[in-house]
Design a protein around this motif. Structure first.
Motif, PDB file in Angstrom:
ATOM      1  N   GLY A 186       0.834  -1.205   0.000  1.00 16.35           N
ATOM      2  CA  GLY A 186       0.000   0.000   0.000  1.00 16.35           C
ATOM      3  C   GLY A 186       0.865   1.250   0.000  1.00 16.35           C
ATOM      4  O   GLY A 186       0.597   2.201  -0.732  1.00 16.35           O
ATOM      5  N   ALA A 189       2.193   1.725  -3.429  1.00 20.10           N
ATOM      6  CA  ALA A 189       1.126   2.152  -4.338  1.00 20.10           C
ATOM      7  C   ALA A 189       0.834   3.637  -4.152  1.00 20.10           C
ATOM      8  O   ALA A 189       0.670   4.371  -5.124  1.00 20.10           O
ATOM      9  N   ASP A 193       1.154   6.218  -7.373  1.00 18.25           N
ATOM     10  CA  ASP A 193       0.030   6.971  -7.942  1.00 18.25           C
ATOM     11  C   ASP A 193      -1.101   7.005  -6.930  1.00 18.25           C
ATOM     12  O   ASP A 193      -1.812   6.035  -6.729  1.00 18.25           O
ATOM     13  N   ILE A 195      -3.942   8.615  -6.853  1.00 21.59           N
ATOM     14  CA  ILE A 195      -5.316   8.516  -7.347  1.00 21.59           C
ATOM     15  C   ILE A 195      -5.671   7.069  -7.675  1.00 21.59           C
ATOM     16  O   ILE A 195      -6.743   6.582  -7.325  1.00 21.59           O
ATOM     17  N   ALA A 196      -4.725   6.375  -8.308  1.00 17.70           N
ATOM     18  CA  ALA A 196      -4.964   4.963  -8.603  1.00 17.70           C
ATOM     19  C   ALA A 196      -5.064   4.159  -7.319  1.00 17.70           C
ATOM     20  O   ALA A 196      -5.890   3.253  -7.204  1.00 17.70           O
ATOM     21  N   ALA A 197      -4.245   4.513  -6.331  1.00 17.63           N
ATOM     22  CA  ALA A 197      -4.281   3.797  -5.055  1.00 17.63           C
ATOM     23  C   ALA A 197      -5.644   3.953  -4.398  1.00 17.63           C
ATOM     24  O   ALA A 197      -6.232   2.998  -3.897  1.00 17.63           O
ATOM     25  N   GLU A 198      -6.152   5.164  -4.462  1.00 23.84           N
ATOM     26  CA  GLU A 198      -7.471   5.443  -3.905  1.00 23.84           C
ATOM     27  C   GLU A 198      -8.539   4.615  -4.637  1.00 23.84           C
ATOM     28  O   GLU A 198      -9.429   4.054  -4.012  1.00 23.84           O
ATOM     29  N   ALA A 199      -8.394   4.525  -5.951  1.00 24.14           N
ATOM     30  CA  ALA A 199      -9.359   3.764  -6.740  1.00 24.14           C
ATOM     31  C   ALA A 199      -9.276   2.267  -6.446  1.00 24.14           C
ATOM     32  O   ALA A 199     -10.215   1.529  -6.705  1.00 24.14           O
ATOM     33  N   MET A 200      -8.150   1.827  -5.909  1.00 24.14           N
ATOM     34  CA  MET A 200      -8.016   0.419  -5.529  1.00 24.14           C
ATOM     35  C   MET A 200      -8.550   0.178  -4.123  1.00 24.14           C
ATOM     36  O   MET A 200      -8.358  -0.891  -3.551  1.00 24.14           O
ATOM     37  N   GLY A 201      -9.156   1.193  -3.542  1.00 21.05           N
ATOM     38  CA  GLY A 201      -9.742   1.027  -2.212  1.00 21.05           C
ATOM     39  C   GLY A 201      -8.763   1.285  -1.084  1.00 21.05           C
ATOM     40  O   GLY A 201      -9.046   0.951   0.058  1.00 21.05           O
ATOM     41  N   LEU A 202      -7.612   1.848  -1.400  1.00 22.64           N
ATOM     42  CA  LEU A 202      -6.640   2.162  -0.348  1.00 22.64           C
ATOM     43  C   LEU A 202      -6.984   3.511   0.271  1.00 22.64           C
ATOM     44  O   LEU A 202      -7.067   4.513  -0.438  1.00 22.64           O
ATOM     45  N   ASN A 203      -7.147   3.515   1.572  1.00 17.16           N
ATOM     46  CA  ASN A 203      -7.348   4.773   2.280  1.00 17.16           C
ATOM     47  C   ASN A 203      -5.975   5.442   2.385  1.00 17.16           C
ATOM     48  O   ASN A 203      -5.220   5.207   3.323  1.00 17.16           O
TER      49      ASN A 203
END
Lengths: 313, 264
Positions: A186, A189, A193, A195-203
């Motif tokens: 995490g 990630a 990126d 924004i991509a990390a957020e889109a993968m459900g990473l807080n």
């Protein structure tokens, strides 16, 4: 059966203990430099967790070191001394708890500094931590019972080779263990990126805070070790230059690398000893080194594989 | 809420969703429903608000008015990560992979939603932690295998050819185990042969993973070719909804794309 990483940690601790037992045979000056290396390893490896692996940019590591140094110093020398003496336990036994308390205090301060600023994307953290480093210095200068700008003197020298390198080994292990887990992926990630990390459900805020607070914790430990090595601490010793020094070690070693950073610490600590005669002018050497490095090897001196994250800012 | 229990509840429901940016109403009371295991398209001319709708579903923007429900729970105004946690995954129009991480790690990262470990477990590395990590690794391997990315699993994601990057992005989204997959212009920048491959891939994913897919796409051939239902936007309003055949004939859609016939 312990995982291999923990066996390595155990062996490192035993080795540190053995060397520590015969450390009286090492020349005092040399030992002082070696212990300085140990402390810098803790600082650089923990900053690497924030700046390297998680891709944030903290410029306030010396501030957390100061918090840890003063917190630990308060316990053994300052107002906490009464309690420390009254406990009756041997100081050598209490010292790890003192260090832990220093780390914990730095972690709490880290949470207070990081929680609001890590919500934002971009370079806010650099500015906030830069300010924090200065603020903590001014605060310490104005607290009379901590010695004010004169600093805290007469701190007992509990920092032995064992505690110094034991703590360094634990720091390296912890950084390695965190990075090599789901949590650590995490971090990577988020660095790569957000924004991509957020889109993968990473807080992402949570991940950044975990990295930042962990980094602050170990900086606090390093502070405690430093205080009980030098026997004297003053707010001026934890200034912006110290923070930059740690940042340079991380960048030189290659952000997001463990081994490279350790090598860089050894090199830079020795170099800075050799340049001691030049006083503050050694910062010029640091800056020149940094510029040269960015031009020639932006991935770090000791990085052979392509860097996990190109250093762009 | 007025619950008409008779109808099966949709997977995703947009209820009069509106968003304004200052004085500009980008999307104006759009309502739409998506069922389970449905392949839906969202089309419209440039600037119709497709991506804005997409961004509201995925939590990038919060709607000014209206509500979004997913599996009967409101997801209106949740942050993107919270929306993904609920089971909506997405890809990006301009591919956003973790470019310096390996292909393997790109997918492995996405499994974090399904682990029980915390920071302390990472440090202690007990048997349970290690079993979980092995499990994630196995599942990643299996997923890469399905999409023929095993060959390149150790390469950094940025070194893959364009088509593979698109595929990897979809695989990564699938690793979060979504109920609904949103694809933002997946055919952008693809040649005709790649588009055919993409259509096959989308159909395959729907069958294999039993999920719903919402496609925002410019390419009519792709949308008409695979979608069962199509929603059409123009100037932020929904002007039509129906099967591809219906949409092709729909006067409002024809007018939106080709212009109105001048009647004397």
């Amino acid at each position: 059966m312990l995982p291999r990483s923990q066996i390595v940690l155990l062996i490192s601790l035993i080795t540190a203990g053995i060397i520590s037992a015969s450390s009286s045979r090492i020349d005092d000056y040399i030992l002082d430099v070696i212990l300085g290396i140990g402390i810098n390893i803790i600082l650089a490896v923990s900053l690497n967790l924030i700046n390297g692996f998680t891709g944030q940019f903290s410029l306030g590591h010396a501030g957390f070191m100061a918090v840890g140094a003063y917190a630990a110093g308060t316990l053994t020398t300052g107002p906490g001394k009464v309690w420390f003496d009254a406990s009756g336990a041997s100081p050598a036994l209490l010292f790890p708890f003192v260090l832990f308390a220093g780390g914990l205090t730095a972690a709490v301060v880290g949470l207070a500094v990081g929680a609001p600023s890590l919500r934002l994307k971009g370079d806010y953290l650099a500015i906030v931590t830069l300010g924090f480093g200065e603020i903590i210095k001014v605060i310490l200068q104005n607290i009379e019972w901590l010695g004010g700008s004169r600093g805290m003197v007469g701190i007992p020298s509990y920092t032995s080779f064992f505690w110094c390198f034991g703590a360094a080994a634990v720091t390296i292990y912890a950084a390695w263990a965190l990075v090599n887990s789901t949590l650590g992926r995490g971090f990577l990630a988020v660095a790569d990126d957000e924004i991509a990390a957020e889109a993968m459900g990473l807080n992402t805020t949570r991940y950044k805070i975990i990295a930042f607070v962990t980094g602050a914790f170990f900086a606090g430990i390093a502070g405690g070790l430093y205080a009980h090595l030098k026997g004297y601490i003053s707010p001026a010793g934890f200034d912006f230059n110290k923070s930059i020094e740690i940042v340079v070690m991380v960048i030189l070693g290659g952000m997001g690398r463990h081994v490279g950073v350790v090598i860089a610490v050894v090199l830079l600590t020795v170099l800075s000893e050799k340049l001691r005669d030049f006083g503050d002018k050694r910062m010029i050497v640091y800056s020149a080194l940094l510029i040269l490095l960015m031009l020639t090897r932006p991935q770090g001196l000791f990085t052979w594989k392509p860097a996990r994250k190109a250093i762009t800012g | 809420m007025n619950s008409t229990r008779a109808k099966p509840c949709p997977l995703l429901h947009l209820d009069n969703v509106t968003i304004r940016f200052g004085g500009l109403t980008a999307v104006s009371s759009v309502s739409a429903s998506l069922g389970d295991n449905e392949l839906t398209g969202l089309i419209g001319p440039n600037g119709a608000g497709k991506t804005t709708v997409f961004n509201m579903i995925t939590g990038v923007y919060a709607p000014t008015e209206g509500a979004i429900h997913f599996q009967n729970k409101s997801v209106t105004g949740l942050k993107p990560f919270a929306i993904t946690e609920r089971g909506i995954a997405r890809t990006f129009q301009n591919i956003r992979l973790f470019s310096s991480l390996s292909v393997f790690d790109n997918v492995r990262v996405a499994f974090h939603l399904h682990v029980t470990q915390n920071t302390a477990h990472s440090l202690t590395r007990g048997p349970k932690f290690r079993a979980e990590e092995r499990d994630i690794t196995d599942q990643t391997r299996a997923l890469l295998d399905i999409f023929q990315l095993t060959r390149v699993q150790d390469e950094p994601a940025k070194s893959l050819p364009y088509g593979d990057q698109r595929r990897l992005e979809i695989v990564r989204a699938l690793a979060t185990r979504p109920k609904l997959l949103l694809l933002d212009e997946p055919a952008a920048g693809m040649n005709p042969a790649e588009k055919v491959e993409l259509m096959k891939l989308i159909r395959f994913i729907r069958e294999k993973f039993q999920l719903s897919i919402l496609l925002v796409e410019h390419d009519m051939k792709v949308v008409m070719g695979i979608c069962e239902r199509i929603h059409v936007l123009e100037y932020g309003r929904k002007i039509a909804e129906g099967t591809p055949a219906e949409i092709r004939q729909h006067p409002a859609v024809v007018a939106a794309y080709l212009g109105k016939e001048i009647t004397h």
